[in-house]
Write an enzyme that holds these catalytic residues in place. Structure first.
Site, PDB file in Angstrom:
ATOM      1  N   ASP A  39     -46.023 -36.107  -8.496  1.00  0.00           N
ATOM      2  CA  ASP A  39     -44.764 -36.637  -7.963  1.00  0.00           C
ATOM      3  C   ASP A  39     -45.063 -37.883  -7.140  1.00  0.00           C
ATOM      4  O   ASP A  39     -46.119 -37.967  -6.517  1.00  0.00           O
ATOM      5  CB  ASP A  39     -44.061 -35.594  -7.079  1.00  0.00           C
ATOM      6  CG  ASP A  39     -42.555 -35.797  -7.026  1.00  0.00           C
ATOM      7  OD1 ASP A  39     -42.124 -36.833  -6.500  1.00  0.00           O
ATOM      8  OD2 ASP A  39     -41.807 -34.926  -7.522  1.00  0.00           O
ATOM      9  N   GLY A  44     -38.059 -36.878  -4.289  1.00  0.00           N
ATOM     10  CA  GLY A  44     -38.548 -35.525  -3.991  1.00  0.00           C
ATOM     11  C   GLY A  44     -38.844 -35.353  -2.511  1.00  0.00           C
ATOM     12  O   GLY A  44     -38.664 -36.272  -1.714  1.00  0.00           O
ATOM     13  N   LEU A  81     -40.382 -33.392 -15.800  1.00  0.00           N
ATOM     14  CA  LEU A  81     -39.119 -33.358 -15.050  1.00  0.00           C
ATOM     15  C   LEU A  81     -38.918 -34.603 -14.200  1.00  0.00           C
ATOM     16  O   LEU A  81     -37.859 -34.755 -13.579  1.00  0.00           O
ATOM     17  CB  LEU A  81     -39.082 -32.122 -14.127  1.00  0.00           C
ATOM     18  CG  LEU A  81     -38.627 -30.802 -14.750  1.00  0.00           C
ATOM     19  CD1 LEU A  81     -39.651 -30.282 -15.747  1.00  0.00           C
ATOM     20  CD2 LEU A  81     -38.396 -29.754 -13.671  1.00  0.00           C
ATOM     21  N   GLY A 110     -48.227 -38.534 -24.164  1.00  0.00           N
ATOM     22  CA  GLY A 110     -49.614 -38.894 -24.490  1.00  0.00           C
ATOM     23  C   GLY A 110     -50.592 -37.894 -23.891  1.00  0.00           C
ATOM     24  O   GLY A 110     -51.589 -37.507 -24.534  1.00  0.00           O
ATOM     25  N   ALA A 122     -37.264 -32.340 -19.751  1.00  0.00           N
ATOM     26  CA  ALA A 122     -36.018 -32.028 -19.039  1.00  0.00           C
ATOM     27  C   ALA A 122     -35.011 -33.126 -19.353  1.00  0.00           C
ATOM     28  O   ALA A 122     -35.027 -34.189 -18.743  1.00  0.00           O
ATOM     29  CB  ALA A 122     -36.268 -31.951 -17.536  1.00  0.00           C
ATOM     30  N   TYR A 153     -29.548 -44.046 -16.683  1.00  0.00           N
ATOM     31  CA  TYR A 153     -30.001 -42.643 -16.730  1.00  0.00           C
ATOM     32  C   TYR A 153     -29.770 -42.069 -18.126  1.00  0.00           C
ATOM     33  O   TYR A 153     -30.686 -41.532 -18.748  1.00  0.00           O
ATOM     34  CB  TYR A 153     -29.239 -41.849 -15.683  1.00  0.00           C
ATOM     35  CG  TYR A 153     -29.580 -40.376 -15.588  1.00  0.00           C
ATOM     36  CD1 TYR A 153     -30.819 -39.952 -15.107  1.00  0.00           C
ATOM     37  CD2 TYR A 153     -28.640 -39.398 -15.929  1.00  0.00           C
ATOM     38  CE1 TYR A 153     -31.119 -38.596 -14.982  1.00  0.00           C
ATOM     39  CE2 TYR A 153     -28.927 -38.051 -15.806  1.00  0.00           C
ATOM     40  CZ  TYR A 153     -30.166 -37.658 -15.328  1.00  0.00           C
ATOM     41  OH  TYR A 153     -30.456 -36.310 -15.205  1.00  0.00           O
ATOM     42  N   ARG A 194     -24.972 -35.530  -4.939  1.00  0.00           N
ATOM     43  CA  ARG A 194     -24.361 -34.666  -5.954  1.00  0.00           C
ATOM     44  C   ARG A 194     -23.288 -33.811  -5.289  1.00  0.00           C
ATOM     45  O   ARG A 194     -23.352 -33.523  -4.095  1.00  0.00           O
ATOM     46  CB  ARG A 194     -25.439 -33.818  -6.637  1.00  0.00           C
ATOM     47  CG  ARG A 194     -26.276 -34.667  -7.564  1.00  0.00           C
ATOM     48  CD  ARG A 194     -27.282 -33.871  -8.362  1.00  0.00           C
ATOM     49  NE  ARG A 194     -28.552 -33.725  -7.680  1.00  0.00           N
ATOM     50  CZ  ARG A 194     -29.680 -33.353  -8.282  1.00  0.00           C
ATOM     51  NH1 ARG A 194     -29.689 -33.101  -9.571  1.00  0.00           N
ATOM     52  NH2 ARG A 194     -30.803 -33.230  -7.601  1.00  0.00           N
TER      53      ARG A 194
HETATM   54  P1  NAD Z   1     -34.951 -34.270  -8.036  1.00  0.00           P
HETATM   55  O1  NAD Z   1     -34.604 -35.676  -7.674  1.00  0.00           O
HETATM   56  O2  NAD Z   1     -34.914 -33.235  -6.971  1.00  0.00           O
HETATM   57  O3  NAD Z   1     -36.390 -34.204  -8.705  1.00  0.00           O
HETATM   58  C1  NAD Z   1     -36.937 -35.244  -9.469  1.00  0.00           C
HETATM   59  C2  NAD Z   1     -38.375 -35.447  -9.012  1.00  0.00           C
HETATM   60  O4  NAD Z   1     -39.006 -36.432  -9.833  1.00  0.00           O
HETATM   61  C3  NAD Z   1     -38.462 -35.943  -7.567  1.00  0.00           C
HETATM   62  O5  NAD Z   1     -39.369 -35.135  -6.852  1.00  0.00           O
HETATM   63  C4  NAD Z   1     -38.965 -37.367  -7.718  1.00  0.00           C
HETATM   64  O6  NAD Z   1     -39.692 -37.819  -6.599  1.00  0.00           O
HETATM   65  C5  NAD Z   1     -39.788 -37.267  -8.985  1.00  0.00           C
HETATM   66  N1  NAD Z   1     -39.990 -38.534  -9.681  1.00  0.00           N
HETATM   67  C6  NAD Z   1     -39.044 -39.425 -10.087  1.00  0.00           C
HETATM   68  N2  NAD Z   1     -39.633 -40.483 -10.671  1.00  0.00           N
HETATM   69  C7  NAD Z   1     -40.974 -40.249 -10.663  1.00  0.00           C
HETATM   70  C8  NAD Z   1     -42.096 -40.961 -11.154  1.00  0.00           C
HETATM   71  N3  NAD Z   1     -41.964 -42.156 -11.752  1.00  0.00           N
HETATM   72  N4  NAD Z   1     -43.330 -40.425 -10.986  1.00  0.00           N
HETATM   73  C9  NAD Z   1     -43.486 -39.230 -10.382  1.00  0.00           C
HETATM   74  N5  NAD Z   1     -42.443 -38.499  -9.901  1.00  0.00           N
HETATM   75  C10 NAD Z   1     -41.207 -39.015 -10.038  1.00  0.00           C
HETATM   76  O7  NAD Z   1     -33.988 -33.863  -9.248  1.00  0.00           O
HETATM   77  P2  NAD Z   1     -33.852 -32.476 -10.031  1.00  0.00           P
HETATM   78  O8  NAD Z   1     -32.447 -32.049  -9.942  1.00  0.00           O
HETATM   79  O9  NAD Z   1     -34.920 -31.536  -9.643  1.00  0.00           O
HETATM   80  O10 NAD Z   1     -34.095 -32.971 -11.537  1.00  0.00           O
HETATM   81  C11 NAD Z   1     -35.297 -32.690 -12.236  1.00  0.00           C
HETATM   82  C12 NAD Z   1     -35.149 -33.094 -13.693  1.00  0.00           C
HETATM   83  O11 NAD Z   1     -34.100 -32.339 -14.295  1.00  0.00           O
HETATM   84  C13 NAD Z   1     -34.792 -34.569 -13.883  1.00  0.00           C
HETATM   85  O12 NAD Z   1     -35.490 -35.066 -15.012  1.00  0.00           O
HETATM   86  C14 NAD Z   1     -33.314 -34.538 -14.175  1.00  0.00           C
HETATM   87  O13 NAD Z   1     -32.921 -35.621 -14.978  1.00  0.00           O
HETATM   88  C15 NAD Z   1     -33.157 -33.209 -14.888  1.00  0.00           C
HETATM   89  N6  NAD Z   1     -31.786 -32.688 -14.752  1.00  0.00           N
HETATM   90  C16 NAD Z   1     -31.388 -32.064 -13.613  1.00  0.00           C
HETATM   91  C17 NAD Z   1     -30.075 -31.608 -13.508  1.00  0.00           C
HETATM   92  C18 NAD Z   1     -29.565 -30.873 -12.298  1.00  0.00           C
HETATM   93  O14 NAD Z   1     -28.396 -30.459 -12.305  1.00  0.00           O
HETATM   94  N7  NAD Z   1     -30.350 -30.608 -11.273  1.00  0.00           N
HETATM   95  C19 NAD Z   1     -29.179 -31.795 -14.581  1.00  0.00           C
HETATM   96  C20 NAD Z   1     -29.619 -32.462 -15.708  1.00  0.00           C
HETATM   97  C21 NAD Z   1     -30.941 -32.892 -15.796  1.00  0.00           C
HETATM   98  N1  UDP Z   2     -18.001 -35.942  -6.886  1.00  0.00           N
HETATM   99  C1  UDP Z   2     -17.003 -35.925  -5.927  1.00  0.00           C
HETATM  100  N2  UDP Z   2     -17.363 -36.113  -4.629  1.00  0.00           N
HETATM  101  C2  UDP Z   2     -18.657 -36.289  -4.230  1.00  0.00           C
HETATM  102  C3  UDP Z   2     -19.665 -36.286  -5.210  1.00  0.00           C
HETATM  103  C4  UDP Z   2     -19.300 -36.115  -6.540  1.00  0.00           C
HETATM  104  O1  UDP Z   2     -15.824 -35.744  -6.243  1.00  0.00           O
HETATM  105  O2  UDP Z   2     -18.876 -36.467  -3.006  1.00  0.00           O
HETATM  106  C5  UDP Z   2     -17.626 -35.726  -8.300  1.00  0.00           C
HETATM  107  C6  UDP Z   2     -18.197 -36.771  -9.261  1.00  0.00           C
HETATM  108  O3  UDP Z   2     -17.338 -37.897  -9.343  1.00  0.00           O
HETATM  109  C7  UDP Z   2     -18.257 -35.987 -10.542  1.00  0.00           C
HETATM  110  C8  UDP Z   2     -18.540 -34.548 -10.081  1.00  0.00           C
HETATM  111  O4  UDP Z   2     -18.178 -34.507  -8.712  1.00  0.00           O
HETATM  112  O5  UDP Z   2     -17.006 -36.002 -11.207  1.00  0.00           O
HETATM  113  C9  UDP Z   2     -20.004 -34.131 -10.232  1.00  0.00           C
HETATM  114  O6  UDP Z   2     -20.782 -35.128  -9.633  1.00  0.00           O
HETATM  115  P1  UDP Z   2     -22.358 -35.019  -9.453  1.00  0.00           P
HETATM  116  O7  UDP Z   2     -22.792 -36.258  -8.729  1.00  0.00           O
HETATM  117  O8  UDP Z   2     -22.703 -33.727  -8.844  1.00  0.00           O
HETATM  118  O9  UDP Z   2     -22.977 -35.019 -10.911  1.00  0.00           O
HETATM  119  P2  UDP Z   2     -22.531 -35.517 -12.365  1.00  0.00           P
HETATM  120  O10 UDP Z   2     -22.046 -34.285 -13.028  1.00  0.00           O
HETATM  121  O11 UDP Z   2     -21.459 -36.561 -12.281  1.00  0.00           O
HETATM  122  O12 UDP Z   2     -23.792 -36.045 -12.921  1.00  0.00           O
END
Ligand code: NAD
Ligand code: UDP
Length: 322
Positions: A39, A44, A81, A110, A122, A153, A194
């Site tokens: 990380d 994070g 992730l 890789g 992920a 994204y 979020r």
């Molecule tokens: P998070 O931000 O808590 O975790 C992401 C982690 O990745 C962080 O610790 C960050 O420092 C690290 N990171 C980012 N870029 C990096 C890099 N270049 N090198 C090393 N580390 C790096 O978010 P999360 O919710 O835990 O998400 C984890 C994964 O799951 C992500 O890939 C995200 O796209 C995916 N995801 C999460 C959700 C959700 O609802 N939580 C939904 C869809 C997808």
């Molecule tokens: N949202 C909101 N108020 C906030 C943050 C988010 O109304 O303070 C709404 C946002 O516009 C979206 C939904 O809540 O419609 C979920 O947002 P989030 O950022 O959790 O994730 P998303 O599903 O959009 O990736």
């Protein structure tokens, strides 16, 4: 350095200090894996892995995985992730988000190829963009604006999925792709933007809950332990196409805010703000594939999961902890 053993697989978790990465690490250690966490802390938090200090089955390496990854270990699984995940985070870091989705995924693939490891991506429900099909099934190709602010994204994840399938088809790497729908629970950052931490933080500090738009957009919230269970089942399967993991219980953001007000007992009220550009209007996973292939479905209901999460955030509220 970890060497191969038939009883204790070695897993690499990129993004290992994040919300999901740290929960996945805990689960892997419980299952008898040895884990290397990578990380760069862009989003994070070292507190998420603080409890692992001194654990002989865990090693942490601070590194940006968009740069070449060198690890001396024998590796059985690479869980990729790493990526900013909240809209606020990826709007603040658009280029690192694209780099980690593209270059980071390339490096992690890789690494898996070089080590003969299984690769796990992920991915996200954002691959569907602002969907025109509802609920979303894996065979829907999505409706993404490539040049909008969220495109950094969404398109990075779609590229990551394409690259993963190319490594599977061309190099024969054993790959899995999960499309994660909104997941919540302890260890989310209180101010990551979020909606779950935003509303709970606002409710606990007596601020208005900031509803974007008219709050009629929908989301479906999955508790973290269910998500991690789905991840684990998928990585152990022999299925290579994307699988949705999420909780199909759908609600509007306005309803979600009303639940948070009721459960926390706050005096806060809903306050309406402009809707961000390209904010998806609906989102609900079709989990038919996960049910039939993995025998997975969520177990934790909304009320129970959200109460646990509120308790966690209660212990975090206050300027010193944010
Ligand atoms: P998070 O931000 O808590 O975790 C992401 C982690 O990745 C962080 O610790 C960050 O420092 C690290 N990171 C980012 N870029 C990096 C890099 N270049 N090198 C090393 N580390 C790096 O978010 P999360 O919710 O835990 O998400 C984890 C994964 O799951 C992500 O890939 C995200 O796209 C995916 N995801 C999460 C959700 C959700 O609802 N939580 C939904 C869809 C997808
Ligand atoms: N949202 C909101 N108020 C906030 C943050 C988010 O109304 O303070 C709404 C946002 O516009 C979206 C939904 O809540 O419609 C979920 O947002 P989030 O950022 O959790 O994730 P998303 O599903 O959009 O990736």
């Amino acid at each position: 350095m970890f060497s191969r053993s038939s009883t204790s697989p070695v897993s690499v978790v990129t993004g290992g200090a994040g919300f999901l990465g740290s929960h996945l690490t805990d689960r892997l250690l419980t299952e008898g894996h040895r884990v290397v966490g990578l990380d760069n802390f862009i989003t994070g938090n070292s507190e998420n892995i603080g409890h692992l200090a001194g654990n002989p089955n865990y090693r942490f390496v601070r590194q940006d995985v968009s740069n070449f990854i060198f690890l001396p270990d024998d590796i059985d699984f690479v869980f990729h992730l790493a990526s900013p995940a909240s809209p606020i985070d990826y709007l603040e870091h658009p280029i690192p988000t694209m780099k980690v989705g593209a270059l980071g995924t390339h490096n992690a693939l890789g690494l898996a190829k070089a080590k003969g490891a299984t690769f796990f991506l992920a991915s996200t429900s954002e691959s569907y963009g602002d969907p025109l099909v509802h609920p979303q099934r894996e065979d829907y190709w999505g409706n993404v604006n490539p040049i909008g602010p969220r495109g950094v994204y969404d398109e990075a994840k779609r590229f990551a999925e394409a690259l993963t399938m190319a490594y599977h088809r061309y190099h024969g790497v054993d790959t899995k792709i999960i499309r994660i729908f909104n997941t919540y629970g302890p260890r989310m950052r209180l101010r990551d933007g979020r909606v779950v931490p935003a509303f709970i933080g606002q409710a606990l500090t007596g601020e208005p809950l900031t509803v974007f738009g008219d709050g009629s957009q929908t989301r479906s919230f999955c508790y973290v332990s269910d998500l991690i269970d789905g991840m684990f089942k998928l990585v152990m399967s022999d299925f290579h196409e994307p699988v949705n993991i999420g909780n199909p219980r759908e609600m509007t953001i306005k309803e979600f805010g009303e639940h948070i007000i009721r459960i926390t007992g706050t005096h806060s009220e809903l306050e309406y703000r402009p809707l961000p550009v390209d904010d998806p209007k609906v989102r609900q996973p079709d989990i038919g594939r996960a049910r039939s292939i993995l025998g997975w479905e969520p177990k934790v209901d909304f009320e129970e999961g959200i109460r646990h999460t509120i308790e966690y955030f209660r212990s975090r509220v206050g300027p010193a902890k944010q």
